[in-house]
Structure formats: structure tokens, C-alpha cells
Enzyme design. Structure first.
Site, short mmCIF file in Angstrom:
data_model
loop_
_atom_site.label_atom_id
_atom_site.label_comp_id
_atom_site.label_asym_id
_atom_site.label_seq_id
_atom_site.Cartn_x
_atom_site.Cartn_y
_atom_site.Cartn_z
N ASP A 1 0.84 -1.19 0.00
CA ASP A 1 0.00 0.00 0.00
C ASP A 1 0.88 1.25 0.00
O ASP A 1 1.88 1.33 0.72
CB ASP A 1 -0.88 -0.03 1.26
CG ASP A 1 -1.89 1.10 1.31
OD1 ASP A 1 -2.73 1.18 0.40
OD2 ASP A 1 -1.83 1.89 2.27
N GLU B 1 14.70 -15.33 -0.39
CA GLU B 1 15.09 -16.31 0.63
C GLU B 1 13.93 -17.24 0.97
O GLU B 1 14.13 -18.42 1.28
CB GLU B 1 15.54 -15.58 1.90
CG GLU B 1 16.88 -14.86 1.77
CD GLU B 1 17.11 -13.91 2.94
OE1 GLU B 1 16.30 -13.93 3.91
OE2 GLU B 1 18.08 -13.12 2.89
#
Length: 531
Positions: A206, A264
């Protein structure tokens, strides 16, 4: 992940406005168990992923975009175990899950902001936000809130009871964070890992362009102010305004660090930016290979009903993302804007145009974002003033120029039955925003077995996209079929959209899917795919 085969590059992603999708307990407000129970509808519709608006702990001043705890579920919507169940069920159905992340501001009820108010000026607690002394009792600068009015609120304090001001680019209940304080990025990295560990597939960021403000917090050089609903600006404005509160260069280091965290967690994780920028070059920076994976493109949504304007949007959108190898995104409706059947005129013509524009959009390379209820042909609802709850309305309602706010596109969607709540939840009576009494023909059940319904059309269109468009390559060639017809070729596909008032001849080819009946001529307000 910059792999050209990444799932999101051609996904259809369905936005769920959590409060208004499905209510499991009869309190009139949508919740996570309700969503989980309705996920088979989305599998059958043919989407690839869902994006959930915020369901975190929140006072709900801005319906969840004011977060008080990023690592818990608001009891209004369920529990953490309900969130886990939703993600697990979605994955079992072949759906990915994207969750909303709100990093520009917290709620004023967040423990950090409460501590900042208690600690006073100059404290480490206040340095997590943007507190400043006023100037002769006035705000530190001339910035305006996106929701209307000043972007600063004064807190009590000092010998005369008048204290510092804090910055809030949105509602006063949403204080902006100070991203130059290392505690802030550290906290959000923990939040990312928390939800990735729970299995989410990505994040919608956002106000992705808003985290950093120009360091001196200087006055904005006056121009025509933007005050109104987020989403009423173009993604790429092409008018260079002075905006010291937006799109500062430091923000890109944040997204590089987030990119590493996503990688990751696994090669299939992604993030999409809600980033309002002024130039194509600035927008492209957010989607460089080592930053976010996509950015919302609102230009298609904002274009008028015009073949030439649609063609311009296609050309400029693809040109903007091509230099950095990103995939474009397309969207026609979301929780911040008037629903597109209404924008296109409403009634039968508005719906015909909405279906036609949707079909043309689904033929384009990149991702398409759908908004809940558009598959039912829902229009904007004229919500009565006493039922409006959007802070954009509440902050301006006493002004003669007050905007109605965004409640009209957030009315809970109808599933079944002849009267409210139309299967939205158990029991009788209206949900949190009242539904129109005449929605019975628009419910999922009413349209389910009707091939000519809007729901039937969406199912056909998404099936055709999977079969024909996704494998058609990324090159789009615009064709000249007259000034009122958008026409383009993508591999073996030829797509026409008639924005004029008279039928136009169809070129040779097999009709794969159309937004309405076609013969050897394409009627007005209709689109078609040919092979």
C-alpha cells in the site's frame, strides 16, 4: 524473482475486500472463515490468486488500513488459525494468496504511537514517526491529506497545552512512519518474514511510493491540489508537480532489501506496488529486477470510453515496463474507485461496455487484477449519507464539495436468495453497508447456470485466456480498423473492441470468445477474440 516464467507475470488475481466478501457468523461483516468457505467459487471462476485487503488488528477507522498489530488477525475477521486455514485451503484449490501490507503509516492505536504520545518531544519513541514543532501555532508545512484537509494534527503538551504536530498523509488516525529511523525497516522485515512463514505467496504494498518524505519537510510548491479518493490519480501522471512527500529515491533501498527476503523465502514469492508516479521512468524504478515484481497500472481504469485512448494506454504501458523487463498489469475496478459498469454509463450499456473492456484487457500480456463482484456485473451503489463510513466522506461531509467516498463499491456482494443479505451471511437483515433490494437477479446462484449471464461470460473469458492468450507471446501489434475500434494482434490472436455507435465488419477468423452476440459484424460496445 525476475524469471520470465514466474507465475504472476500472466496471472489473474482477484481482489477480496475482506469486510464485504462473505460473513460466516452473521454479524454483517465479512471475515476469514467466510472467505475460506467461498474459495471454490473463485477456483470455478478461473482466477489464479486472491489478494486480501488488510485483516490485521485495527480500530477500523479506515477499514483495516490503520493497523495496530501487523502480526495478528483482528477478532472482527477471525484468528491467526483462521488465516492459516484460508491459506492452506486456497493452496489445496490451486490458488495463491497475496496479503496487503501497509508500511507508510500505522494506526494511532499502535503501541509505538501510544508510546510516542506518552514520551514527549525529542524522545526515541517520537522519532519512529514524523513529529515536528509548529510555526506560530500552525502546522510545520502546507501539506494536504489525500483524504482532505491538513496533513498535520497537533497533540496536547507543553505549558499551554499545545504540543507538537504529527504528519498523516491520510486520516489523522494514520500517523506516517519515519523510515529514516532504523527501527521502522527492521520491524517491517520481521512482518514480511512472519507472513511468509505462514505460507502467503506475496504482498500488495500500500502507498509504496510514500514511505520516505524529502528530509527537510519543506513546503510544497503550490499547484492544483489532489484531494480525493486514492485511485483518482493516474499511475503515470505526466505532469511534473512538486511532491516532496512522494517518490523519494531512498524508498528503492527498502524494496531491494524486501526482494532479498522474498527470494530467501522461495522463488515463487512476489510483491506488487501501489505506486502513483509522475513519469514512466519513475514507475519503472519500482519494478527493476532487484526490487518489486509488479506495479499497479491504473491507466486502463482511468481511460475514457475511447478506442484511441485505450490504444494509447496499451502503447505507453508496455513501453514503460519493457526497459526493465517487468510484466504490465491491468485493472478496471478496485476498492477505491467507482465500479466500471457505472463509469461507462450504467445500465445495460454500462454493463455491455464493462464486459467488452474486460475481454480486451484479458487479451493483453501481463497480469489482470479483478475486483470482487465485477464477475456479477455489480454497479456502484448510491449509499445513503447516513450509511456511509469511508473517512474520505467523514472528513469532508460538512463541505459543499464533499465527495461521496468509496462506500459505493464496497457494498457486500450477493450470493443467493431474494432479499438482503442475499446469502452474504446467515440470518436476516442488512450487512454493514446496506445492499440494494433489487439485487436478486445478480446473485451467484441466480447467474450460476445462465451461460449468458455476466458470471458465465467471466468464466468463458478466463478459460479462453488460459487456453489462448497466455501462450500468445508478449508482442502487441496495434491494427487500424477505424477510429472507433481498438484492434490489436497478439500472436495468433486478433482482438477488436468497438467503441463506436455502429457495427463494424469482422475480419476473417474463428471467433474464440466475445463479450456479447456477434455475426459477421461487431456491434457497438462489444469485443471479440479471433483466431
Amino acid at each position: 524473482m525476475s524469471d520470465a516464467a514466474a507465475w504472476w507475470r500472466d496471472a489473474v488475481i482477484y481482489e477480496i475486500y475482506v469486510r464485504s466478501f462473505a460473513d460466516s457468523n452473521g454479524d454483517g461483516i465479512g471475515d476469514l472463515p467466510g472467505i475460506t468457505s467461498r474459495l471454490p467459487h473463485l477456483r470455478d471462476l478461473g482466477v489464479d490468486a486472491v489478494w486480501l485487503t488488510p485483516f490485521y488488528r485495527s480500530p477500523q477507522k479506515d477499514h483495516g488500513y490503520d493497523v495496530s498489530d501487523y502480526r495478528d488477525v483482528d477478532p472482527l475477521f477471525g484468528s491467526l488459525s483462521d488465516a492459516d486455514d484460508l491459506v492452506r485451503t486456497a493452496h489445496d484449490l490451486g490458488l495463491r494468496v497475496i496479503v496487503d501490507l501497509v508500511p507508510n503509516h500505522t494506526s494511532d492505536q499502535h503501541e509505538w504511537f501510544r508510546a510516542a504520545l506518552a514520551a514527549g518531544p525529542g524522545s526515541p519513541e517520537r522519532d519512529r514517526y514524523l513529529f515536528r514543532d509548529g510555526v506560530d501555532g500552525k502546522p510545520p508545512n502546507n501539506w494536504e491529506s489525500v483524504f482532505g484537509g491538513p496533513a498535520w494534527t497537533q497533540v496536547p503538551g507543553g505549558s499551554e497545552g499545545e504540543g507538537q504536530f504529527y504528519l498523516h498523509l491520510f486520516d489523522s488516525s494514520q500517523p506516517d512512519l519515519n523510515w529514516r529511523n532504523p527501527e521502522v525497516p527492521a520491524m517491517f522485515e520481521e512482518v514480511l518474514r512472519f507472513w511468509l512463514d505462514r505460507g502467503v505467496d506475496g504482498f500488495r504494498v500500500d502507498v509504496a511510493h510514500g514511505l520516505f518524505k524529502e528530509e527537510g519537510l519543506r513546503d510544497q510548491v503550490e499547484h492544483e491540489p489532489h484531494v480525493g479518493t486514492p485511485g483518482s490519480r493516474q499511475m503515470v501522471e505526466r505532469v511534473l508537480n512538486d511532491e516532496p512527500m512522494w517518490d523519494q529515491p531512498e524508498v528503492h533501498d527498502v524494496y531491494r532489501s524486501w526482494h532479498r527476503i522474498l527470494d530467501e523465502a522461495g522463488p515463487e514469492r512476489m510483491a506488487v506496488a501501489e505506486a502513483w508516479t509522475q513519469t514512466p521512468e519513475s514507475m519503472a524504478r519500482f519494478v527493476r529486477p532487484d526490487e518489486l515484481d509488479q506495479a499497479f497500472n491504473f491507466a486502463w481504469l482511468l481511460a475514457p470510453w475511447s478506442a484511441s485512448e485505450f490504444a494509447r494506454v496499451i502503447t505507453e504501458t508496455i513501453a514503460a515496463v519493457e526497459p526493465v523487463g517487468a510484466s504490465p498489469t491491468w485493472v478496471l475496478s478496485n476498492h477505491d474507485v467507482v465500479r466500471h459498469p457505472t463509469r461507462y454509463g450504467g445500465g445495460a450499456q454500462g454493463l455491455a461496455r464493462a464486459r467488452a473492456a474486460t475481454l480486451a484487457m484479458l487479451a493483453l500480456p501481463g497480469s489482470s487484477y479483478l475486483y470482487q463482484g465485477e464477475e456479477l456485473g455489480l454497479e456502484e451503489v448510491d449509499v445513503a449519507p447516513e450509511d456511509r463510513q469511508d473517512p474520505t466522506w467523514l472528513r469532508q461531509k460538512d463541505s459543499p464539495d464533499a465527495e461521496k467516498g468509496r462506500d459505493g463499491c464496497r457494498v457486500p456482494i450477493p450470493w443467493s436468495g431474494d432479499e438482503p443479505p442475499f446469502g452474504f451471511g446467515p440470518g436476516a437483515g442488512q450487512p454493514w453497508i446496506p445492499q440494494p433490494a433489487d439485487w436478486a437477479p445478480l446473485t451467484v446462484d441466480a447467474q450460476d447456470d445462465d451461460a449468458d449471464s455476466t458470471l458465465g461470460f467471466y468464466r468463458r473469458a478466463l478459460a479462453a485466456r488460459r487456453e489462448h492468450a497466455v501462450v500468445a507471446g508478449d508482442t502487441v501489434e496495434l491494427l487500424d480498423q477505424g477510429k472507433d475500434t481498438l484492434a490489436f494482434r497478439r500472436g495468433p490472436l486478433t482482438v477488436l473492441l468497438n467503441c463506436g455507435t455502429s457495427p463494424v465488419p469482422l475480419p476473417p477468423g474463428e471467433v474464440l470468445v466475445s463479450s456479447g452476440p456477434v455475426t459477421d459484424r461487431l456491434p457497438p460496445d462489444t469485443s471479440v477474440w479471433l483466431r
